[in-house]
Design a protein around this motif. Structure first.
Motif, PDB file in Angstrom:
ATOM      1  N   ARG A  28       1.349  -0.687  -0.247  1.00 49.40           N
ATOM      2  CA  ARG A  28       0.289   0.015   0.306  1.00 49.40           C
ATOM      3  C   ARG A  28       1.040   1.017   0.307  1.00 49.40           C
ATOM      4  O   ARG A  28       0.346   2.264  -0.854  1.00 49.40           O
ATOM      5  N   LYS A  33      -2.238   6.113  -4.839  1.00 48.47           N
ATOM      6  CA  LYS A  33      -4.298   6.907  -5.796  1.00 48.47           C
ATOM      7  C   LYS A  33      -4.094   7.660  -5.555  1.00 48.47           C
ATOM      8  O   LYS A  33      -4.280   8.722  -4.572  1.00 48.47           O
ATOM      9  N   LEU A  35      -7.197   9.972  -4.938  1.00 45.56           N
ATOM     10  CA  LEU A  35      -8.579   9.910  -3.851  1.00 45.56           C
ATOM     11  C   LEU A  35      -9.519  11.297  -3.784  1.00 45.56           C
ATOM     12  O   LEU A  35     -10.018  11.441  -3.055  1.00 45.56           O
ATOM     13  N   GLY A  89      -9.959   5.434   8.953  1.00 37.95           N
ATOM     14  CA  GLY A  89      -9.684   6.606   7.920  1.00 37.95           C
ATOM     15  C   GLY A  89     -10.952   7.062   8.059  1.00 37.95           C
ATOM     16  O   GLY A  89     -12.088   6.885   8.825  1.00 37.95           O
ATOM     17  N   LEU A  92     -15.721   8.960   2.967  1.00 34.41           N
ATOM     18  CA  LEU A  92     -14.621   9.558   2.125  1.00 34.41           C
ATOM     19  C   LEU A  92     -16.005  10.548   0.690  1.00 34.41           C
ATOM     20  O   LEU A  92     -16.215  11.684   0.281  1.00 34.41           O
ATOM     21  N   ALA A 231     -13.868  -2.896  -2.321  1.00 35.20           N
ATOM     22  CA  ALA A 231     -12.846  -3.126  -1.341  1.00 35.20           C
ATOM     23  C   ALA A 231     -12.266  -4.905  -1.485  1.00 35.20           C
ATOM     24  O   ALA A 231     -11.815  -5.594  -0.737  1.00 35.20           O
ATOM     25  N   TYR A 265     -18.869   0.881  -2.565  1.00 39.63           N
ATOM     26  CA  TYR A 265     -17.673   1.167  -3.401  1.00 39.63           C
ATOM     27  C   TYR A 265     -17.621   2.618  -2.887  1.00 39.63           C
ATOM     28  O   TYR A 265     -18.438   3.785  -2.217  1.00 39.63           O
ATOM     29  N   TYR A 268     -15.319   4.955   2.034  1.00 37.89           N
ATOM     30  CA  TYR A 268     -14.664   4.470   2.723  1.00 37.89           C
ATOM     31  C   TYR A 268     -14.002   3.618   2.108  1.00 37.89           C
ATOM     32  O   TYR A 268     -14.045   2.891   1.419  1.00 37.89           O
ATOM     33  N   ARG A 269     -12.217   3.993   2.731  1.00 36.89           N
ATOM     34  CA  ARG A 269     -11.095   3.749   2.128  1.00 36.89           C
ATOM     35  C   ARG A 269     -10.771   1.726   2.411  1.00 36.89           C
ATOM     36  O   ARG A 269      -9.982   2.100   3.775  1.00 36.89           O
ATOM     37  N   ASP A 272      -7.435  -1.266  -1.358  1.00 39.09           N
ATOM     38  CA  ASP A 272      -6.545  -0.407  -2.089  1.00 39.09           C
ATOM     39  C   ASP A 272      -7.058   0.408  -3.020  1.00 39.09           C
ATOM     40  O   ASP A 272      -7.012   1.177  -3.936  1.00 39.09           O
ATOM     41  N   ASP A 273      -8.070  -0.395  -3.280  1.00 36.32           N
ATOM     42  CA  ASP A 273      -9.053   0.616  -4.737  1.00 36.32           C
ATOM     43  C   ASP A 273     -10.061   1.472  -4.673  1.00 36.32           C
ATOM     44  O   ASP A 273     -10.002   1.912  -3.533  1.00 36.32           O
ATOM     45  N   THR A 274      -9.721   2.190  -5.235  1.00 30.93           N
ATOM     46  CA  THR A 274     -10.530   3.726  -5.377  1.00 30.93           C
ATOM     47  C   THR A 274     -11.742   3.206  -6.501  1.00 30.93           C
ATOM     48  O   THR A 274     -12.130   2.677  -6.539  1.00 30.93           O
TER      49      THR A 274
END
Length: 308
Positions: A28, A33, A35, A89, A92, A231, A265, A268-269, A272-274
């Motif tokens: 990571r 990434k 964000l 975290g 988002l 996720a 999706y 929240y993180r 590692d994907d967005t």
């Protein structure tokens, strides 16, 4: 007294070690990434209509795995989470509808006990006196907080609530809320059906890809599938518990659903994907298979989908 530990199909387990966590952390740190691109809020939100609706079938995406499903005059909420933080975290994106603007809730469906799916801080703020349908093993977490109308469900259990059918179906996942309660409650998805109109919505919950999708398709005719797509990265770590976008499409086709609405999706993180990455892969796979674009409904936060 020995605690019951629940399992996946075929004994599939989430068996990651501390060294796996270290490997993920190092990977990571090496990734860059973006964000800054967020899942958009709906330009128009039908809040007043939602508050007054007692006849129409509608689905409103609040964010992550939280939906307001309106069917047969009932207000049904899935995995209600308005939390501003998840672990270390911050959230988002703002929830699509503030919790205070929801109508009174009749039913709450819980897929499993992870904090991004079960947040008692949010539940305390709900209007109404809902019935809570929860996986087996979770009832005590509710009753010790003073909730009494709590119904536990094992896989394939089916209930009727004011004319609506509720079925708890398998998923491939795991759960934990404390150091000692790993897998002491179950996990799964919920199918909501209106027997008079034959309308149905399948809230998949949190899952990896597994053969259970075919079993569910054998038992149910599904209109709308609320399918997780996020996720999943790194996939060597996440694939057992979180489905990637390509396998989400594969599962949707196996389920023989009419409309796919992606979820899990962008809020929240958790990996590692967005959110935008998950959607890009979803669209790419949908196009690769030349699927009808009308069968994919990607919602903005706070958007309502009215089904006639």
């Amino acid at each position: 007294m020995k605690k019951t530990r629940y399992q996946n199909y075929d004994g599939v387990q989430n068996t990651h070690t501390f060294s796996d966590m270290v490997r993920w952390y190092k990977e990571r740190k090496a990734k860059i990434k973006d964000l800054s691109t967020l899942i958009p809020q709906a330009e128009h939100k039908d809040i007043k209509r939602i508050q007054e609706n007692r006849t129409s079938f509608s689905i409103t995406w609040i964010g992550h795995s939280t939906f307001l499903i309106q069917m047969q005059g009932l207000n049904i909420l899935t995995d209600p989470v308005w939390a501003k933080r998840m672990g270390f975290g911050s959230r988002l994106t703002e929830p699509g509808i503030p919790i205070g603007q929801l109508p009174e809730i009749d039913i709450v469906l819980i897929s499993h006990g992870h904090y991004d799916h079960l947040d008692f801080g949010s539940i305390r703020k709900l209007k109404g006196s809902p019935a809570f349908y929860v996986p087996i093993g979770l009832k005590r977490a509710f009753t010790r907080r003073g909730y009494r109308n709590v119904i536990e469900a094992n896989w394939w259990d089916r209930f009727t609530h004011n004319g609506v059918s509720l079925s708890f179906v398998p998923a491939q996942h795991w759960t934990r809320r404390t150091l000692s309660d790993i897998n002491t409650s179950h996990w799964g998805g919920w199918i909501v059906e209106h027997p008079e109109t034959n309308q149905s919505v399948y809230f998949v919950g949190d899952t990896g890809y597994f053969r259970g999708f075919k079993d569910i398709a054998d038992r149910y005719e599904l209109d709308i599938v609320l399918m997780p797509i996020g996720a999943y990265e790194p996939e060597w770590f996440m694939s057992i518990s979180h489905i990637n976008p390509e396998d989400a499409v594969k599962a949707f086709l196996e389920l023989k659903g009419k409309t796919c609405i992606p979820m899990h999706y962008g809020a929240y993180r958790l990996a590692d994907d967005t959110g935008p990455e998950a959607l890009e892969r979803l669209f790419k796979e949908w196009d690769r298979l030349r699927l009808n674009k009308d069968r994919l409904k990607v919602m903005a936060l706070g958007e309502s989908y009215w089904i006639t």
